[in-house]
Enzyme design. Structure first.
Site, PDB file in Angstrom:
ATOM      1  N   ALA A  45      80.763  25.403 -20.371  1.00 54.21           N
ATOM      2  CA  ALA A  45      79.653  26.237 -19.920  1.00 54.21           C
ATOM      3  C   ALA A  45      80.000  27.166 -18.754  1.00 54.21           C
ATOM      4  O   ALA A  45      79.619  28.340 -18.768  1.00 54.21           O
ATOM      5  CB  ALA A  45      78.456  25.357 -19.562  1.00 54.21           C
ATOM      6  N   ASP A  99      82.072  30.672 -26.966  1.00 51.00           N
ATOM      7  CA  ASP A  99      82.878  29.909 -27.926  1.00 51.00           C
ATOM      8  C   ASP A  99      83.394  30.730 -29.094  1.00 51.00           C
ATOM      9  O   ASP A  99      84.209  30.240 -29.876  1.00 51.00           O
ATOM     10  CB  ASP A  99      82.058  28.731 -28.475  1.00 51.00           C
ATOM     11  CG  ASP A  99      81.904  27.618 -27.462  1.00 51.00           C
ATOM     12  OD1 ASP A  99      82.611  27.656 -26.440  1.00 51.00           O
ATOM     13  OD2 ASP A  99      81.084  26.716 -27.688  1.00 51.00           O
ATOM     14  N   VAL A 129      72.538  37.387 -38.359  1.00 50.06           N
ATOM     15  CA  VAL A 129      73.449  38.528 -38.375  1.00 50.06           C
ATOM     16  C   VAL A 129      74.378  38.417 -39.579  1.00 50.06           C
ATOM     17  O   VAL A 129      74.996  37.374 -39.800  1.00 50.06           O
ATOM     18  CB  VAL A 129      74.275  38.598 -37.075  1.00 50.06           C
ATOM     19  CG1 VAL A 129      75.306  39.728 -37.151  1.00 50.06           C
ATOM     20  CG2 VAL A 129      73.357  38.807 -35.884  1.00 50.06           C
ATOM     21  N   GLU A 135      82.509  13.003 -23.109  1.00 46.80           N
ATOM     22  CA  GLU A 135      81.155  12.779 -22.592  1.00 46.80           C
ATOM     23  C   GLU A 135      80.350  11.858 -23.503  1.00 46.80           C
ATOM     24  O   GLU A 135      79.616  10.978 -23.028  1.00 46.80           O
ATOM     25  CB  GLU A 135      80.445  14.123 -22.430  1.00 46.80           C
ATOM     26  CG  GLU A 135      81.021  14.981 -21.315  1.00 46.80           C
ATOM     27  CD  GLU A 135      80.561  16.432 -21.388  1.00 46.80           C
ATOM     28  OE1 GLU A 135      80.639  17.121 -20.365  1.00 46.80           O
ATOM     29  OE2 GLU A 135      80.144  16.870 -22.477  1.00 46.80           O
TER      30      GLU A 135
END
Length: 302
Positions: free
Chosen positions: A281, A265, A45, A136
């Site tokens: 998420a 995001d 795009v 994480e």
């Protein structure tokens, strides 16, 4: 720009050899194979023509009645782009497989290294950024070193590896409540992760990182400290926050364009209390469901 859907929250598992790439990535065409009114087009795009209601992809234009923009974000280095060579981020499958190679080869090279100081550098892993990805990743490296690889080497002890998590704020997971942040800190420390708070990294190179006046020698540095949104706000000519996310109201519609939704995001959205929603998420999934329901209701109303 890619022909697969990627579940980014589990990239750290690929980077630490917990999952294979095909376990978190699926071809988009396979996902919508049975949805006869769905067409998949590969392209980048370049702009959005809101007057003509068209998405611009080079020489091609795709018309829309409603548009959902969910183009995500990439990691950002706060003006220190040269650091990327030594501290890569974790946003694509390529990023994850490269990190996995770096982490595993660090142990292999340490096994062959006669110099104790260099062995220490090879088995020191630094993660910069105490958000969800950093937390994480640091925890997963600790589990890899202290559990999965613990009995696989003869000359080195993987359990002695240092995993250091660095966060410039005074606590990790600043987008979450204090009690969850504290619980995560205790869990990481139980795994043996060293957590450094309240100081920002001032330099990164092939020898390691500089934290204030302290140098930490490391051959494996992972960047999880910041993101830069896709150009969604620029495409729509609407306000953006400091990292480029389009500033959107709670209804997820782009200002001045009720038929355009911005989610995930690349959107800066506040909750009812005025606090920005975290880039995780569950938030993105709920936003996608909401936008789809609004669009479906509009078509049913017609």
């Amino acid at each position: 720009r890619r022909n697969h859907h990627l579940f980014q929250p589990l990239l750290y598992q690929v980077a630490t050899a917990g999952l294979a790439p095909n376990q978190i990535a699926t071809p988009i065409r396979a996902i919508v194979r049975n949805q006869k009114n769905a067409t998949v087009e590969l392209g980048t795009v370049e702009a959005i023509d809101t007057a003509k209601r068209e998405v611009v992809l080079g020489d091609r234009r795709v018309a829309y009645d409603y548009l959902i923009i969910a183009t995500g974000a990439r990691h950002a280095y706060f003006g220190h782009d040269a650091w990327e060579e030594f501290a890569p981020g974790l946003k694509t499958l390529e990023d994850a497989t490269e990190q996995r190679k770096r982490i595993l080869l660090a142990f292999e090279r340490a096994e062959l290294e006669p110099d104790a100081a260099e062995r220490a550098r090879l088995t020191t892993f630094v993660v910069i950024g105490g958000g969800p990805t950093g937390v994480e990743t640091a925890g997963a490296i600790a589990e890899l070193a202290k559990k999965a690889l613990a009995r696989d080497y003869r000359r080195i002890d993987p359990k002695s590896a240092r995993i250091i998590l660095i966060e410039a704020a005074l606590r990790i997971l600043t987008a979450f409540p204090d009690d969850l942040s504290e619980h995560a800190r205790h869990a990481l420390e139980k795994l043996g992760v060293e957590i450094r708070l309240g100081k920002a990294v001032t330099h990164v190179d092939e020898t390691g990182i500089t934290l204030g006046d302290e140098h930490i020698a490391s051959r494996t540095v992972i960047w999880a400290a910041g993101v830069q949104s896709s150009p969604a706000a620029r495409w729509l000519n609407i306000p953006a926050d400091r990292v480029g996310r389009a500033i959107i109201a709670g209804n997820l519609r782009a200002p001045g364009n009720d038929n355009i939704f911005v989610i995930g995001d690349c959107a800066a959205v506040n909750d009812a209390s005025g606090r920005q929603l975290p880039g995780v998420a569950p938030v993105a999934k709920q936003q996608g469901v909401y936008a789809a329901r609004v669009i479906n209701a509009a078509f049913e109303g017609n």
